[in-house]
Design an enzyme around this catalytic site. Structure first.
Site, mmCIF file in Angstrom:
data_model
loop_
_atom_site.group_PDB
_atom_site.id
_atom_site.type_symbol
_atom_site.label_atom_id
_atom_site.label_comp_id
_atom_site.label_asym_id
_atom_site.label_seq_id
_atom_site.Cartn_x
_atom_site.Cartn_y
_atom_site.Cartn_z
ATOM 1 N N ASP A 136 30.125 38.368 43.343
ATOM 2 C CA ASP A 136 30.553 39.722 43.727
ATOM 3 C C ASP A 136 30.316 40.025 45.208
ATOM 4 O O ASP A 136 30.943 40.916 45.772
ATOM 5 C CB ASP A 136 29.818 40.762 42.879
ATOM 6 C CG ASP A 136 30.168 40.629 41.414
ATOM 7 O OD1 ASP A 136 31.361 40.598 41.113
ATOM 8 O OD2 ASP A 136 29.246 40.524 40.593
ATOM 9 N N ARG A 184 37.480 44.569 30.785
ATOM 10 C CA ARG A 184 37.024 43.397 30.034
ATOM 11 C C ARG A 184 35.596 43.541 29.519
ATOM 12 O O ARG A 184 35.248 42.998 28.471
ATOM 13 C CB ARG A 184 37.037 42.169 30.939
ATOM 14 C CG ARG A 184 38.368 41.663 31.346
ATOM 15 C CD ARG A 184 38.162 40.367 32.112
ATOM 16 N NE ARG A 184 37.351 39.458 31.324
ATOM 17 C CZ ARG A 184 37.843 38.622 30.433
ATOM 18 N NH1 ARG A 184 39.128 38.533 30.247
ATOM 19 N NH2 ARG A 184 37.034 37.839 29.736
ATOM 20 N N LYS A 236 26.636 49.404 38.185
ATOM 21 C CA LYS A 236 27.731 49.372 37.208
ATOM 22 C C LYS A 236 27.443 48.347 36.112
ATOM 23 O O LYS A 236 27.557 48.648 34.930
ATOM 24 C CB LYS A 236 29.041 48.991 37.916
ATOM 25 C CG LYS A 236 30.171 48.631 36.970
ATOM 26 C CD LYS A 236 31.462 48.318 37.699
ATOM 27 C CE LYS A 236 31.630 46.892 38.146
ATOM 28 N NZ LYS A 236 31.964 45.928 37.082
ATOM 29 N N ASN A 237 27.080 47.128 36.531
ATOM 30 C CA ASN A 237 26.978 46.043 35.555
ATOM 31 C C ASN A 237 25.721 46.126 34.701
ATOM 32 O O ASN A 237 25.524 45.294 33.820
ATOM 33 C CB ASN A 237 27.105 44.683 36.256
ATOM 34 C CG ASN A 237 28.537 44.466 36.720
ATOM 35 O OD1 ASN A 237 29.455 45.189 36.293
ATOM 36 N ND2 ASN A 237 28.739 43.502 37.601
ATOM 37 N N ASP A 273 42.683 38.372 34.012
ATOM 38 C CA ASP A 273 42.625 39.363 35.087
ATOM 39 C C ASP A 273 42.783 38.666 36.421
ATOM 40 O O ASP A 273 43.138 37.488 36.467
ATOM 41 C CB ASP A 273 41.344 40.201 35.011
ATOM 42 C CG ASP A 273 40.115 39.364 35.223
ATOM 43 O OD1 ASP A 273 39.025 39.879 35.031
ATOM 44 O OD2 ASP A 273 40.255 38.166 35.579
HETATM 45 N N1 EPU Z 1 32.635 32.197 30.617
HETATM 46 C C1 EPU Z 1 33.152 31.355 29.662
HETATM 47 N N2 EPU Z 1 33.123 31.747 28.357
HETATM 48 C C2 EPU Z 1 32.601 32.945 27.961
HETATM 49 C C3 EPU Z 1 32.084 33.806 28.952
HETATM 50 C C4 EPU Z 1 32.104 33.411 30.279
HETATM 51 O O1 EPU Z 1 33.625 30.284 29.972
HETATM 52 O O2 EPU Z 1 32.600 33.220 26.752
HETATM 53 C C5 EPU Z 1 32.671 31.788 32.038
HETATM 54 C C6 EPU Z 1 33.602 32.667 32.856
HETATM 55 O O3 EPU Z 1 34.946 32.300 32.707
HETATM 56 C C7 EPU Z 1 33.089 32.443 34.259
HETATM 57 C C8 EPU Z 1 31.588 32.264 34.038
HETATM 58 O O4 EPU Z 1 31.425 31.968 32.649
HETATM 59 O O5 EPU Z 1 33.592 31.264 34.823
HETATM 60 C C9 EPU Z 1 30.777 33.465 34.442
HETATM 61 O O6 EPU Z 1 31.048 34.534 33.652
HETATM 62 P P1 EPU Z 1 29.963 35.589 33.218
HETATM 63 O O7 EPU Z 1 30.083 35.731 31.736
HETATM 64 O O8 EPU Z 1 28.623 35.342 33.814
HETATM 65 O O9 EPU Z 1 30.558 36.848 33.918
HETATM 66 P P2 EPU Z 1 30.717 38.191 33.237
HETATM 67 O O10 EPU Z 1 29.489 38.476 32.457
HETATM 68 O O11 EPU Z 1 32.030 38.249 32.570
HETATM 69 C C10 EPU Z 1 29.545 39.613 35.045
HETATM 70 C C11 EPU Z 1 29.918 40.796 35.867
HETATM 71 C C12 EPU Z 1 30.901 40.390 36.952
HETATM 72 C C13 EPU Z 1 30.262 39.311 37.789
HETATM 73 C C14 EPU Z 1 29.827 38.135 36.899
HETATM 74 C C15 EPU Z 1 29.075 37.066 37.638
HETATM 75 C C16 EPU Z 1 29.800 42.565 34.247
HETATM 76 C C17 EPU Z 1 30.515 43.633 33.516
HETATM 77 N N3 EPU Z 1 30.540 41.791 35.013
HETATM 78 O O12 EPU Z 1 30.757 39.166 34.463
HETATM 79 O O13 EPU Z 1 31.120 41.542 37.732
HETATM 80 O O14 EPU Z 1 31.196 38.859 38.741
HETATM 81 O O15 EPU Z 1 28.956 38.616 35.841
HETATM 82 O O16 EPU Z 1 27.871 37.550 38.136
HETATM 83 O O17 EPU Z 1 28.585 42.473 34.167
HETATM 84 C C18 EPU Z 1 32.382 43.038 39.009
HETATM 85 O O18 EPU Z 1 31.413 43.810 38.977
HETATM 86 O O19 EPU Z 1 33.387 43.271 39.707
HETATM 87 C C19 EPU Z 1 32.369 41.843 38.198
HETATM 88 C C20 EPU Z 1 33.427 41.125 37.985
#
Ligand code: EPU
Length: 424
Positions: A313, A99, A22-23, A123
């Protein structure tokens, strides 16, 4: 939203095939915005988040359709046709549902010079800001205004410019967005402390196939030399390591012996080490992994960390395993502050878990008992289904729609291994 009805299950037996991640798929779809013409993505899972991303792209003018499924049940290729002129806007109704839509920001700015994207709300994990996306796209020359719930981005004539980016945290989606912005920027972009997930590498592989110049994807130092234009490509999505983890955790909880075809051990080193310590024996076999579990699991301590650490995850799945393991496990969440909400639901099944801030202490009990519980998010929902497989009586997991966001028929896959899990 539907529900899962689960009864005590196991030992599991059989083979289950893994679909694409998915990601990764969501980002690969967004990358198709970068080049006019017909793109082909294979192995894209049939999940709700992919449908939402397809709608996001359709709103911009992209045609998205599925080729017929393969004879073995493999989902048909996703065929995306990107027009010469895009509508550079991601509307509230869709971003609010997912998101990850924020990942269109980089490609839209790169390709159209402007973007209007609804701001993602909060969320179930608590606060998830987008400040890092905006900061570093600004460093590449974009400017942003926020009004009426939307982020409006613009790029000066001449386009984005390469920049040196130093991420304070190796965010997965920020790395994806910057990669997609940088491939069409003028000059060289260097991303330091980049996310190292296999899905980032997968995105870079697609971009390279489209004509981008990228070195170092999959490491914390990525260099991108911008090119004038990209062309469409054909690409297969990397297998889903979180879905793989779900099946491995299932055999841990219910016992038995299964083969997960498509699972790649090198994408899950830390997880496999933890599962091994807990008593799940995992061996590479032709085309996948074999997992065997006999007797009661052993407790371990777990701390989530950015890749290659144990992914956040995986955590609900591991916590579900710990609820019935022998001993006490301390679980620390280092990524998302709110990601313990499902613990209350596990307690309803008889789990002994105490949470304190970012930590949970899980005391294993010999068995759980069935109850009605609610899937608070995607991974939590899967974990509750697994916990139900270790529970006496009937467990009903409501709000099952959360699980459909990331799993293509979880109930069917588990039932295929002999588990007593039904979706209704
Ligand atoms: N963060 C910030 N500012 C930003 C972006 C992120 O502070 O501008 C912080 C977040 O609040 C969090 C941390 O950075 O504390 C990690 O966030 P990250 O950006 O790495 O996560 P993400 O890219 O939003 C992806 C996956 C998630 C997975 C996380 C961690 C996708 C679509 N989502 O999220 O997957 O948990 O990386 O590996 O790629 C899921 O599949 O259910 C899911 C939530």
């Amino acid at each position: 939203m539907g529900e899962f009805v689960v009864h005590r299950s196991g030992p599991l037996q059989g083979t289950v095939h893994l679909g694409g991640a998915k990601n990764s798929a969501l980002k690969l779809m967004a990358a198709c915005l970068l080049a006019e013409g017909g793109h082909v993505l294979s192995g894209v899972p049939r999940i709700i988040d992919v449908e939402i991303m397809a709608d996001v792209l359709r709103a911009m003018g992209v045609t998205v359709r599925r080729a017929p499924d393969g004879p073995d049940g493999e989902p048909g290729d996703l065929l995306l046709d990107t027009p010469a002129v895009l509508v550079p806007e991601a509307p509230y109704e869709l971003v609010e549902r997912m998101r990850a839509s924020i990942v269109v920001l980089g490609p839209l700015l790169a390709r159209c010079g402007e973007a209007r994207v609804s701001m993602p709300g909060g969320d179930d994990f608590g606060e998830r800001p987008i400040d890092m996306h905006l900061t570093w796209l600004t460093a590449m020359g974009a400017s942003f205004e926020t009004a009426h719930g939307y982020v409006q981005g613009r790029v000066p004539v001449g386009g984005l410019v390469g920049s040196r980016v130093v991420l304070e945290y190796p965010s997965h989606t920020v790395t994806d967005n910057l990669l997609m912005a940088a491939v069409l920027a003028r000059g060289v972009t260097v991303i330091e402390n980049a996310a190292r997930e296999p899905e980032v590498r997968d995105l870079a592989d697609l971009l390279v196939a489209m004509g981008a110049r990228i070195e170092g994807a999959g490491t914390s130092h990525i260099e991108i030399e911008g090119v004038a234009a990209l062309t469409p490509a054909v690409h297969r999505v990397v297998p889903d390591r979180v879905v793989a983890a779900t099946y491995l955790a299932a055999v841990g909880i219910a016992g038995g012996e299964i083969i997960v075809t498509g699972a790649r051990a090198e994408h899950m080193d830390m997880l496999l080490a933890k599962l091994g310590q807990m008593g799940v024996e995992i061996t590479p076999v032709e085309g996948g992994l074999q997992a065997t579990a006999k007797g009661r699991l052993h407790s371990v301590d777990i701390a989530t960390l950015p890749y290659p650490g144990v992914a956040t995850d995986y955590k609900p799945l591991l916590v579900a395993m710990l609820t019935v393991a022998d001993g006490v496990g301390i679980v620390s969440e280092n990524l998302f502050s709110g990601r313990f909400r499902y613990v209350d639901e596990l307690r309803r099944l008889g789990a002994d878990i105490r949470t304190e801030g970012h930590h949970a202490v899980v005391r294993g009990v010999p068995g759980l008992f069935g109850a009605t519980v609610r899937a608070t998010d995607l991974r939590a929902g899967a974990a509750l289904v697994l916990a139900g497989m270790a529970a006496e009586g009937e467990t009903i997991v409501t709000d099952a729609g959360h699980v459909d966001r990331g799993y293509d028929d979880l109930a069917g896959a588990l039932a295929g291994l002999g588990a007593d899990v039904v979706r209704r």
